[in-house]
Scaffold this active site. Sequence first.
Site, mmCIF file in Angstrom:
data_model
loop_
_atom_site.group_PDB
_atom_site.id
_atom_site.type_symbol
_atom_site.label_atom_id
_atom_site.label_comp_id
_atom_site.label_asym_id
_atom_site.label_seq_id
_atom_site.Cartn_x
_atom_site.Cartn_y
_atom_site.Cartn_z
ATOM 1 N N LYS A 222 0.817 -1.207 0.000
ATOM 2 C CA LYS A 222 0.000 0.000 0.000
ATOM 3 C C LYS A 222 0.854 1.263 0.000
ATOM 4 O O LYS A 222 0.593 2.213 -0.753
ATOM 5 C CB LYS A 222 -0.947 0.005 1.214
ATOM 6 C CG LYS A 222 -1.782 1.274 1.336
ATOM 7 C CD LYS A 222 -2.625 1.512 0.073
ATOM 8 C CE LYS A 222 -3.264 2.896 0.071
ATOM 9 N NZ LYS A 222 -4.252 3.084 1.121
ATOM 10 N N CYS A 276 -3.664 10.233 1.658
ATOM 11 C CA CYS A 276 -2.715 9.141 1.383
ATOM 12 C C CYS A 276 -1.408 9.576 0.734
ATOM 13 O O CYS A 276 -0.336 9.362 1.297
ATOM 14 C CB CYS A 276 -3.397 8.084 0.507
ATOM 15 S SG CYS A 276 -4.780 7.249 1.329
#
Length: 448
Positions: A222, A276
Site C-alpha cells: 500500500k 494518502c
Amino acid sequence: MSLEELGQKIDRHEAVVGVIGLGYVGLPVACAFADAGFRVIGVDLKADRIEHLNAGRSPIDGREPGLAELLAGVVGAGRLTATTEYAALTQADVILISVETPVDKEHRPQYLALKAVCRSLGVVLKPGVLIIVESTIAPGTMDRIVRPLLEKASGKRVNVDFYLGACPERVMPGRLLANLRSLSRVCGGSTPATAAVMMRFYRSVVQGELDATDCVTAETVKTAENAYRDVNIAFANELALVCEATGGDFLKVRELVNKSPGRNVLLAGGGVGGHCIPKDPWLLAYGVDDRVPLRMITASRAVNDRMPRHVMDLVAQALHEAGGDLAGARVAVLGYAYLEDSDDTRNSPSAVLVEHLAEAGAEVVIHDPWVPGYGGELLERVAGCDAAVIMVAHSAYKNLDLVGLRQTLRQPVLVDARRVIDPGQACAAGLTYLAVGYGRKSSEAGRA
C-alpha cells in the site's frame, strides 16, 4: 473459536462485524458488509457523526454515488448501528480498524489514534476474534506496534486467542463504494491460515482479485503504490515547469509522449493532496529506519510540495503583467478540497496556497461548491478581486463564464493550476491567463 469455525461463520454471514473509524474508509466498508447481510457495529469517537449515521444520514458530502442511499437502507434494515462505546464490540467476530495515520513535520508517523484503538479494543476482545487493520501504516507496524499493544491490553496471545491481519484500503473520494467493490485487495495475515480466512471474509464484498500474503508485504504494497504515484506526479510537475521555461505546452507534450508505447505521463497541477499520497511515501521510508539511503522518494515529495508556491509565483507574475502587485491584492482561490467534486480538504494544496498568499500580503477569498462555508454564486464571491486561481478541477469550474469573470474582477487575471480552461478562450475574453505548464511562447500564441 478456531479459525475454521470463524471461516464457516463468515461463509454463513453469521459473523458480527465491527468497524472502528467511520470516515472515508470505515463508513463505506461498514455499509458494504451490512449490505452483504452481516450485522455491523460501527464505533467512532465523534458523537455528531454517530447521530447522523444512526439516523441514516451520511456525514460525507461531495459526489459519492450510491453511498447515501446504501447507508439509509442498511440502517433502516437494522443491519448497521453506530456507537461511541467500544463495549459494543464484545459481540464482534471480525473487527476492522480504519483510523488515520498522519505524519508530523519531520515526516514521522503519528500513531496516536491507532495506539488508542489497540488499547481500548484489547479490553473488549472475545476469544477467536479476527482483527484486521485497514489503515495505511509503515511496513513493520503490525509487528512493532499493533500486536504488542493488543496482547498487552487484552492479556491474550495472537494466533492463539485472537487473529491478526492487515488489508490496507484502496478507496478514494468520489469512488468510495466503486473502488471498495472493484479493486483488488491484499490480505496480509499473521499466518497463512489467517490470510485464507481474510480472503473468505472480503470475498463477500470485493469483486476484484484477492491476494493472500503476510502482514509486512501488505503494509509495503500500500505504501509503495502511493509512493510510486507520487514519483510519477512529481515527474509530470517537473516536466510542466520545463515547458513553462522553454515556451512549450505541457498538455501537448504529454499527449505526444503518451503516444509512445509504455509511456503514461500523468497530469501536472498545483500540488498533491488527500490523506494518502502526501504521507504514504514517508511511511514507506520510515519502514526502513534510515537503513536505505532514499533519494527519489524524498525528491519527489519536495517537487510536489513546492507546487502551491509555484502557483503563487504565477499569480504574482500575472498581476505584474496586468499592472498590479501581489502585496495588497485580493485573490480568489477557486477550490479548497484536494480533489474535484469532493468535500475532502485533507492536506489540500489550496490551504498551502492560501498560507503563501497571506504571507505575501494578499487578501484571500475562497470559493468551493462542495466545502461548507465556501459555496455560493461564484461571480458574487470573486467580485472586486484582483485575480482568480483555479486550484481544483471541479465540474463547476470547467465551463466558467469567462467574460463575466473578466467583468467581475478588478484586474483581468486568471491563473489555472489544473488546466481546465482553454487558453485561447481565456485570452479572447480579455484575461491575462497563466497556467501550470503553459509556457511564455504558448501564452503569446494564445493572445495572438
